[in-house]
Design a protein around this motif. Structure first.
Motif, PDB file in Angstrom:
ATOM      1  N   PHE A 298      29.377  10.092 -25.146  1.00  0.00           N
ATOM      2  CA  PHE A 298      30.603  10.583 -24.514  1.00  0.00           C
ATOM      3  C   PHE A 298      31.506  11.222 -25.564  1.00  0.00           C
ATOM      4  CE2 PHE A 298      32.016   6.587 -26.246  1.00  0.00           C
ATOM      5  CZ  PHE A 298      33.349   6.810 -26.588  1.00  0.00           C
ATOM      6  N   VAL A 299      32.499  11.959 -25.085  1.00  0.00           N
ATOM      7  CA  VAL A 299      33.590  12.468 -25.919  1.00  0.00           C
ATOM      8  C   VAL A 299      34.899  12.094 -25.233  1.00  0.00           C
ATOM      9  CG1 VAL A 299      34.732  14.498 -26.882  1.00  0.00           C
ATOM     10  CG2 VAL A 299      32.227  14.392 -26.819  1.00  0.00           C
ATOM     11  N   PHE A 300      35.790  11.485 -25.999  1.00  0.00           N
ATOM     12  CA  PHE A 300      37.105  11.111 -25.473  1.00  0.00           C
ATOM     13  C   PHE A 300      38.172  11.706 -26.387  1.00  0.00           C
ATOM     14  CE2 PHE A 300      40.844   8.369 -25.794  1.00  0.00           C
ATOM     15  CZ  PHE A 300      41.257   8.317 -24.468  1.00  0.00           C
ATOM     16  N   GLU A 301      39.265  12.154 -25.774  1.00  0.00           N
ATOM     17  CA  GLU A 301      40.351  12.727 -26.574  1.00  0.00           C
ATOM     18  C   GLU A 301      41.692  12.440 -25.899  1.00  0.00           C
ATOM     19  OE1 GLU A 301      39.775  16.661 -28.423  1.00  0.00           O
ATOM     20  OE2 GLU A 301      41.711  17.220 -27.523  1.00  0.00           O
ATOM     21  N   THR A 302      42.699  12.157 -26.718  1.00  0.00           N
ATOM     22  CA  THR A 302      44.051  11.960 -26.213  1.00  0.00           C
ATOM     23  C   THR A 302      45.057  12.337 -27.290  1.00  0.00           C
ATOM     24  OG1 THR A 302      45.564  10.387 -25.145  1.00  0.00           O
ATOM     25  CG2 THR A 302      44.227   9.534 -26.950  1.00  0.00           C
ATOM     26  N   SER A 303      46.294  12.532 -26.873  1.00  0.00           N
ATOM     27  CA  SER A 303      47.405  12.765 -27.792  1.00  0.00           C
ATOM     28  C   SER A 303      48.532  11.830 -27.372  1.00  0.00           C
ATOM     29  CB  SER A 303      47.867  14.222 -27.720  1.00  0.00           C
ATOM     30  OG  SER A 303      48.970  14.441 -28.582  1.00  0.00           O
ATOM     31  N   LEU A 304      49.013  11.017 -28.293  1.00  0.00           N
ATOM     32  CA  LEU A 304      49.979   9.982 -27.928  1.00  0.00           C
ATOM     33  C   LEU A 304      50.877   9.630 -29.095  1.00  0.00           C
ATOM     34  CD1 LEU A 304      47.975   6.592 -27.682  1.00  0.00           C
ATOM     35  CD2 LEU A 304      47.388   8.514 -29.144  1.00  0.00           C
ATOM     36  N   LYS A 305      51.961   8.900 -28.822  1.00  0.00           N
ATOM     37  CA  LYS A 305      52.819   8.404 -29.902  1.00  0.00           C
ATOM     38  C   LYS A 305      53.558   7.154 -29.445  1.00  0.00           C
ATOM     39  CE  LYS A 305      56.941  11.352 -29.291  1.00  0.00           C
ATOM     40  NZ  LYS A 305      58.064  10.410 -29.554  1.00  0.00           N
ATOM     41  N   PHE A 368      53.397  13.490 -32.069  1.00  0.00           N
ATOM     42  CA  PHE A 368      52.206  13.038 -31.350  1.00  0.00           C
ATOM     43  C   PHE A 368      50.995  13.006 -32.280  1.00  0.00           C
ATOM     44  CE2 PHE A 368      54.801  13.771 -27.691  1.00  0.00           C
ATOM     45  CZ  PHE A 368      54.268  12.953 -26.689  1.00  0.00           C
ATOM     46  N   VAL A 369      50.132  12.015 -32.057  1.00  0.00           N
ATOM     47  CA  VAL A 369      48.924  11.823 -32.859  1.00  0.00           C
ATOM     48  C   VAL A 369      47.713  12.105 -31.962  1.00  0.00           C
ATOM     49  CG1 VAL A 369      47.537  10.174 -34.164  1.00  0.00           C
ATOM     50  CG2 VAL A 369      50.048  10.097 -34.313  1.00  0.00           C
ATOM     51  N   LYS A 370      46.822  12.948 -32.428  1.00  0.00           N
ATOM     52  CA  LYS A 370      45.624  13.288 -31.660  1.00  0.00           C
ATOM     53  C   LYS A 370      44.469  12.371 -32.068  1.00  0.00           C
ATOM     54  CE  LYS A 370      42.420  17.157 -30.801  1.00  0.00           C
ATOM     55  NZ  LYS A 370      42.120  18.573 -31.152  1.00  0.00           N
ATOM     56  N   VAL A 371      43.846  11.755 -31.087  1.00  0.00           N
ATOM     57  CA  VAL A 371      42.705  10.860 -31.325  1.00  0.00           C
ATOM     58  C   VAL A 371      41.501  11.412 -30.565  1.00  0.00           C
ATOM     59  CG1 VAL A 371      41.795   8.518 -31.062  1.00  0.00           C
ATOM     60  CG2 VAL A 371      44.234   8.861 -31.543  1.00  0.00           C
ATOM     61  N   ARG A 372      40.376  11.521 -31.262  1.00  0.00           N
ATOM     62  CA  ARG A 372      39.159  12.032 -30.643  1.00  0.00           C
ATOM     63  C   ARG A 372      37.978  11.145 -31.053  1.00  0.00           C
ATOM     64  NH1 ARG A 372      37.171  16.907 -28.399  1.00  0.00           N
ATOM     65  NH2 ARG A 372      34.961  17.336 -28.850  1.00  0.00           N
ATOM     66  N   LYS A 418      41.236  13.063 -22.053  1.00  0.00           N
ATOM     67  CA  LYS A 418      40.004  13.731 -21.619  1.00  0.00           C
ATOM     68  C   LYS A 418      38.830  12.791 -21.863  1.00  0.00           C
ATOM     69  CE  LYS A 418      41.599  18.389 -22.948  1.00  0.00           C
ATOM     70  NZ  LYS A 418      41.319  19.569 -23.819  1.00  0.00           N
ATOM     71  N   LEU A 419      37.911  12.741 -20.903  1.00  0.00           N
ATOM     72  CA  LEU A 419      36.699  11.934 -21.045  1.00  0.00           C
ATOM     73  C   LEU A 419      35.542  12.722 -20.433  1.00  0.00           C
ATOM     74  CD1 LEU A 419      35.327   9.190 -21.764  1.00  0.00           C
ATOM     75  CD2 LEU A 419      35.863   8.454 -19.426  1.00  0.00           C
ATOM     76  N   THR A 420      34.499  12.960 -21.220  1.00  0.00           N
ATOM     77  CA  THR A 420      33.402  13.791 -20.719  1.00  0.00           C
ATOM     78  C   THR A 420      32.084  13.453 -21.404  1.00  0.00           C
ATOM     79  OG1 THR A 420      32.658  16.080 -20.380  1.00  0.00           O
ATOM     80  CG2 THR A 420      33.843  15.609 -22.413  1.00  0.00           C
ATOM     81  N   ASN A 421      30.994  13.768 -20.719  1.00  0.00           N
ATOM     82  CA  ASN A 421      29.664  13.751 -21.338  1.00  0.00           C
ATOM     83  C   ASN A 421      28.858  14.975 -20.899  1.00  0.00           C
ATOM     84  OD1 ASN A 421      29.015  13.155 -18.704  1.00  0.00           O
ATOM     85  ND2 ASN A 421      27.927  11.250 -19.143  1.00  0.00           N
ATOM     86  N   VAL A 424      29.919  14.180 -16.402  1.00  0.00           N
ATOM     87  CA  VAL A 424      31.172  13.611 -15.948  1.00  0.00           C
ATOM     88  C   VAL A 424      32.297  14.277 -16.741  1.00  0.00           C
ATOM     89  CG1 VAL A 424      32.580  11.526 -15.860  1.00  0.00           C
ATOM     90  CG2 VAL A 424      30.136  11.398 -15.340  1.00  0.00           C
ATOM     91  N   ASN A 425      33.307  14.778 -16.033  1.00  0.00           N
ATOM     92  CA  ASN A 425      34.425  15.441 -16.698  1.00  0.00           C
ATOM     93  C   ASN A 425      35.730  14.958 -16.080  1.00  0.00           C
ATOM     94  OD1 ASN A 425      33.065  17.620 -18.470  1.00  0.00           O
ATOM     95  ND2 ASN A 425      32.098  17.935 -16.484  1.00  0.00           N
ATOM     96  N   TYR A 426      36.445  14.139 -16.817  1.00  0.00           N
ATOM     97  CA  TYR A 426      37.734  13.645 -16.347  1.00  0.00           C
ATOM     98  C   TYR A 426      38.821  14.151 -17.305  1.00  0.00           C
ATOM     99  CZ  TYR A 426      41.658  10.578 -15.348  1.00  0.00           C
ATOM    100  OH  TYR A 426      42.903  10.095 -15.040  1.00  0.00           O
ATOM    101  N   GLU A 427      39.890  14.706 -16.742  1.00  0.00           N
ATOM    102  CA  GLU A 427      40.992  15.232 -17.565  1.00  0.00           C
ATOM    103  C   GLU A 427      42.293  15.018 -16.820  1.00  0.00           C
ATOM    104  OE1 GLU A 427      42.374  19.332 -19.903  1.00  0.00           O
ATOM    105  OE2 GLU A 427      40.434  19.204 -18.892  1.00  0.00           O
TER     106      GLU A 427
END
Length: 430
Positions: A298-305, A368-372, A418-421, A424-427
């Protein structure tokens, strides 16, 4: 003298009794998250749920827990520190009665062994009597306790609401053939939810306050006769302030605005929730059936603080969780000066900031901090602000991803997830 390993096992048993949650072998990821909060509330010391899972052997870890961790665990149980716990639990100490008897008999040098003939007679008696007694006991148990057949029992459950929290679950069962008048329904490890029910009844209901993946069990005379999976989901994103015994829920309208997901401090305080001296955690969680997407691909990504840095929340501890069936992924973030207190978890892999350099997970939350996270072929790469900071090369197992759980000490904001493989594509950009 007892070994540290023996005393750690005893500590686990004492935690089972103290919490009333039953056999810790059956505790879930969420149970350790809740236990982490309980320990901090009682001791004022933060032990992450990942650290607790290492102590309980839920993730692979070769070393014994450090003294700080052991001190905190036994302080929760009412001891001053690990040394006192060891001293009061038989480590290197004879009982007072035994010492007194030895002194009265003139010391250790005056203790004489039994005559050889008498020792031989005692051994003979033991070798004869013990096996006979065991045989009689086994015969009696088999005579009075009929064989328990799994096929004689039925067990199922139905959620009152399809999704959303809190949620009641109705358990239906048939245990009329049980050899005892009561059986056990084990759907969680909270003492209020692990209950004895009459074998003559056929339904029991319980409340779930947190989303997660559970294994509900019907237990008859100590044997699990039926078990099924139970997924407690949310209705989209749910903001929660974690506290015991009942968390505080907020609505979607409280967190959505300006293209961000955020729970302002003012709204938290409006519910009479204290932020000091022990700062609670705000969680944004979304648990659902995302489809066929797994922890090893999978690949997951977010931006948060993290938006709060006052008093006890000076470290701004923040964790990105991906909940999986039977396990979890936890990516920790904090201010740079606090990286010693963080733990990284990736299914069966874990590592502590106390024993490894996790300084790359120390961040500046002024922006904001980007996490992948990229997981493929049982190897995972973790990126912070587009920089590769860690590669997990072992112990990545395959488990279905069932949810996201974004935890902030104090409170925080999320720009997107974002979560995808590929299939499956969730955003969600809020």
């Amino acid at each position: 003298m007892h070994t540290d390993e023996f005393l750690i096992e005893k500590t686990k048993r004492l935690f089972e009794a103290n919490t009333g949650w039953g056999n810790s072998d059956e505790w879930t990821n969420q149970d350790f998250v809740v236990l982490s909060d309980k320990i901090q509330e009682r001791t004022g010391v933060a032990l992450s749920h990942v650290t607790l899972k290492r102590v309980w052997g839920k993730v692979k870890y070769e070393s014994l827990p450090n003294t700080h961790t052991l001190d905190t665990l036994v302080q929760f149980l009412g001891y001053e520190n690990w040394r006192e716990f060891k001293s009061q639990n038989g480590n290197g100490h004879s009982s007072a009665k035994t010492v007194e008897q030895i002194i009265q008999n003139g010391g250790y040098n005056n203790i004489k062994p039994a005559p050889k003939k008498r020792r031989g007679l005692i051994k003979s008696i033991v070798f004869i009597v013990v096996p006979v007694a065991l045989a009689v006991l086994i015969w009696y148990i088999n005579r009075v306790t009929p064989a328990i057949k799994d096929s004689d029992y039925t067990f199922s459950s139905k959620k009152v609401v399809t999704q959303g929290l809190p949620n009641s679950v109705i358990f239906s069962y048939d245990a009329t053939k049980a050899p005892t008048d009561s059986v056990i329904i084990q759907q969680s490890w909270d003492k209020n939810l692990q209950v004895k029910v009459s074998k003559f009844e056929h339904q029991h209901t319980s409340i779930y306050y947190y989303p997660d993946y559970f294994k509900a069990k019907l237990i008859v005379a100590g044997k699990v006769v039926s078990m099924h999976r139970l997924l407690i989901t949310t209705d989209g994103w749910l903001p929660i302030v974690t506290q015991s015994p009942v968390p505080v829920y907020f609505g979607k309208d409280d967190i959505m605005g300006s293209g961000k997901m955020s729970l302002p401090i003012e709204k938290i305080q409006s519910r009479n929730i204290k932020l000091q001296p022990t700062t609670p955690h705000v969680v944004y969680t979304n648990v659902r059936n995302f489809g066929e997407i797994y922890s090893d691909d999978f690949v997951f990504e977010t931006s948060l603080k993290n938006d709060y840095r006052e008093g006890a929340a000076i470290c701004q501890q923040t964790t990105v969780y991906l909940l999986c069936e039977g396990t979890a992924i936890a990516i920790p973030l904090c201010v740079k000066g606090c990286i010693s207190n963080i733990d990284l978890l990736f299914t069966n892999f874990s590592i502590s900031g106390k024993q490894a350099d996790l300084s790359s997970f120390g961040v500046d939350f002024n922006s904001f901090v980007k996490v992948r996270v990229e997981s493929k072929n049982r190897k995972a790469n973790i990126f912070i602000n587009d920089k590769l900071v860690y590669t997990v090369k072992k112990d990545v197992i395959k488990a279905k991803i069932i949810g996201m759980y974004l935890s902030f000490q104090g409170t925080g904001s999320v720009d997107y997830v974002k979560l995808t493989n590929g299939k499956v594509n969730y955003e969600d950009d809020f």
